[in-house]
Motif scaffolding. Sequence first.
Motif, PDB file in Angstrom:
ATOM      1  N   VAL A   1      -5.497  47.046  18.569  1.00  0.00           N
ATOM      2  CA  VAL A   1      -4.104  47.465  18.671  1.00  0.00           C
ATOM      3  C   VAL A   1      -3.994  48.780  19.445  1.00  0.00           C
ATOM      4  O   VAL A   1      -4.699  49.745  19.162  1.00  0.00           O
ATOM      5  CB  VAL A   1      -3.486  47.640  17.268  1.00  0.00           C
ATOM      6  CG1 VAL A   1      -2.127  48.327  17.356  1.00  0.00           C
ATOM      7  CG2 VAL A   1      -3.336  46.295  16.575  1.00  0.00           C
ATOM      8  N   GLY A   2      -3.137  48.794  20.476  1.00  0.00           N
ATOM      9  CA  GLY A   2      -2.861  50.003  21.222  1.00  0.00           C
ATOM     10  C   GLY A   2      -3.817  50.302  22.361  1.00  0.00           C
ATOM     11  O   GLY A   2      -3.566  51.203  23.169  1.00  0.00           O
ATOM     12  N   GLN A   3      -4.923  49.561  22.455  1.00  0.00           N
ATOM     13  CA  GLN A   3      -5.908  49.841  23.499  1.00  0.00           C
ATOM     14  C   GLN A   3      -5.795  48.827  24.644  1.00  0.00           C
ATOM     15  O   GLN A   3      -4.954  47.927  24.612  1.00  0.00           O
ATOM     16  CB  GLN A   3      -7.305  49.886  22.895  1.00  0.00           C
ATOM     17  CG  GLN A   3      -7.456  51.027  21.880  1.00  0.00           C
ATOM     18  CD  GLN A   3      -8.883  51.261  21.434  1.00  0.00           C
ATOM     19  OE1 GLN A   3      -9.840  50.801  22.039  1.00  0.00           O
ATOM     20  NE2 GLN A   3      -9.034  51.997  20.329  1.00  0.00           N
ATOM     21  N   SER A   4      -6.642  48.987  25.647  1.00  0.00           N
ATOM     22  CA  SER A   4      -6.469  48.205  26.879  1.00  0.00           C
ATOM     23  C   SER A   4      -6.648  46.710  26.670  1.00  0.00           C
ATOM     24  O   SER A   4      -5.914  45.898  27.234  1.00  0.00           O
ATOM     25  CB  SER A   4      -7.436  48.707  27.964  1.00  0.00           C
ATOM     26  OG  SER A   4      -8.777  48.614  27.524  1.00  0.00           O
ATOM     27  N   VAL A   5      -7.646  46.335  25.886  1.00  0.00           N
ATOM     28  CA  VAL A   5      -7.808  44.949  25.457  1.00  0.00           C
ATOM     29  C   VAL A   5      -7.221  44.878  24.052  1.00  0.00           C
ATOM     30  O   VAL A   5      -7.751  45.482  23.120  1.00  0.00           O
ATOM     31  CB  VAL A   5      -9.287  44.517  25.448  1.00  0.00           C
ATOM     32  CG1 VAL A   5      -9.423  43.088  24.929  1.00  0.00           C
ATOM     33  CG2 VAL A   5      -9.898  44.652  26.838  1.00  0.00           C
ATOM     34  N   TYR A   6      -6.099  44.193  23.903  1.00  0.00           N
ATOM     35  CA  TYR A   6      -5.397  44.241  22.618  1.00  0.00           C
ATOM     36  C   TYR A   6      -4.896  42.886  22.139  1.00  0.00           C
ATOM     37  O   TYR A   6      -4.412  42.757  21.011  1.00  0.00           O
ATOM     38  CB  TYR A   6      -4.217  45.218  22.691  1.00  0.00           C
ATOM     39  CG  TYR A   6      -3.071  44.746  23.570  1.00  0.00           C
ATOM     40  CD1 TYR A   6      -1.957  44.119  23.008  1.00  0.00           C
ATOM     41  CD2 TYR A   6      -3.106  44.907  24.946  1.00  0.00           C
ATOM     42  CE1 TYR A   6      -0.906  43.676  23.803  1.00  0.00           C
ATOM     43  CE2 TYR A   6      -2.067  44.475  25.749  1.00  0.00           C
ATOM     44  CZ  TYR A   6      -0.968  43.870  25.174  1.00  0.00           C
ATOM     45  OH  TYR A   6       0.063  43.419  25.971  1.00  0.00           O
ATOM     46  N   ASN A   7      -5.016  41.847  22.975  1.00  0.00           N
ATOM     47  CA  ASN A   7      -4.510  40.528  22.604  1.00  0.00           C
ATOM     48  C   ASN A   7      -5.355  39.457  23.292  1.00  0.00           C
ATOM     49  O   ASN A   7      -6.350  39.761  23.959  1.00  0.00           O
ATOM     50  CB  ASN A   7      -3.030  40.398  22.961  1.00  0.00           C
ATOM     51  CG  ASN A   7      -2.756  40.582  24.456  1.00  0.00           C
ATOM     52  OD1 ASN A   7      -3.681  40.710  25.271  1.00  0.00           O
ATOM     53  ND2 ASN A   7      -1.488  40.605  24.826  1.00  0.00           N
ATOM     54  N   THR A   8      -4.949  38.210  23.153  1.00  0.00           N
ATOM     55  CA  THR A   8      -5.739  37.127  23.736  1.00  0.00           C
ATOM     56  C   THR A   8      -5.729  37.147  25.265  1.00  0.00           C
ATOM     57  O   THR A   8      -6.781  36.982  25.888  1.00  0.00           O
ATOM     58  CB  THR A   8      -5.260  35.769  23.197  1.00  0.00           C
ATOM     59  OG1 THR A   8      -5.404  35.770  21.773  1.00  0.00           O
ATOM     60  CG2 THR A   8      -6.097  34.636  23.765  1.00  0.00           C
ATOM     61  N   PRO A   9      -4.586  37.330  25.944  1.00  0.00           N
ATOM     62  CA  PRO A   9      -4.621  37.361  27.412  1.00  0.00           C
ATOM     63  C   PRO A   9      -5.557  38.438  27.973  1.00  0.00           C
ATOM     64  O   PRO A   9      -6.287  38.171  28.941  1.00  0.00           O
ATOM     65  CB  PRO A   9      -3.154  37.631  27.787  1.00  0.00           C
ATOM     66  CG  PRO A   9      -2.376  37.024  26.676  1.00  0.00           C
ATOM     67  CD  PRO A   9      -3.185  37.317  25.443  1.00  0.00           C
TER      68      PRO A   9
END
Length: 267
Positions: A135-143
Amino acid sequence: MVQLGINSVLFKEYDFATAAKHIQLCGYDGIEIAAIKGMCEHLELDRWSEQAAGIKQITEELGLKLLAMEVASLDEERLKLAFQAARELGIPIVNVGPGGKSNVEEDLATSIDKLSRLSQLAGEHGVTLCVKAHVGQSVYNTPTTLQAMERIDSPSFGIDMDPSHIYRANEDPEIALAQVVSRVKHIHIRDCKGRQAGPGPIEAQACGRGDINLIDYCKVLVESGYDGPVNLEVIGANGHSLAQLATVAAESRGYLNAVFQSLKSTV
């Protein structure tokens, strides 16, 4: 076969021997040792060679495996030490966060470049480097996770899939997991109530107490043939007694063990 472990960060206010003993009493297979500067350093990377023999003795006497190490940071100098320590201690996986800020393309590109380079270094030490959406960082979700997977082809790179961060990115973790499971080499697991920024108090992070569909999440793991570590990571302990910490650990272990045992007989 899935191995159930726990990140020692839950017991951050106690020494490693105390943490390991209570983890063993709760029935876990092993430990993810915390080397997180500023939060919990059961393994102090600047003096890991002084600690290695003692850590080995503690875990061997308790019959625990060292399943992973969490460093969190992408600091190259710290990770060089982490990879050396992991090789000496027989730790197969080093876990980090991606750093940077969400929705900043330059930060994502920088993070992926660092992860690619550091994965090569990890491989030279016989270790796998894993990153999780945070959460909140550059890699934060599936995409953004898929972008990292596409651009990093090192066999020493893997995904650490944490359902609570994906849930708080407004996704359903059991659906998201299926999209990335081919590169998943480590699981951080905890529950949470709501989709707020933080995971909440330690009691709400106990598996089975929150809103995440952990049963279907674990089903995807079993159906995919995943056989790596599943390490409970509960953060935010502050002034809790050992009894309180052990209750969260034992409750989560019982829940996860029951889920995985049930799925093995039905999937």
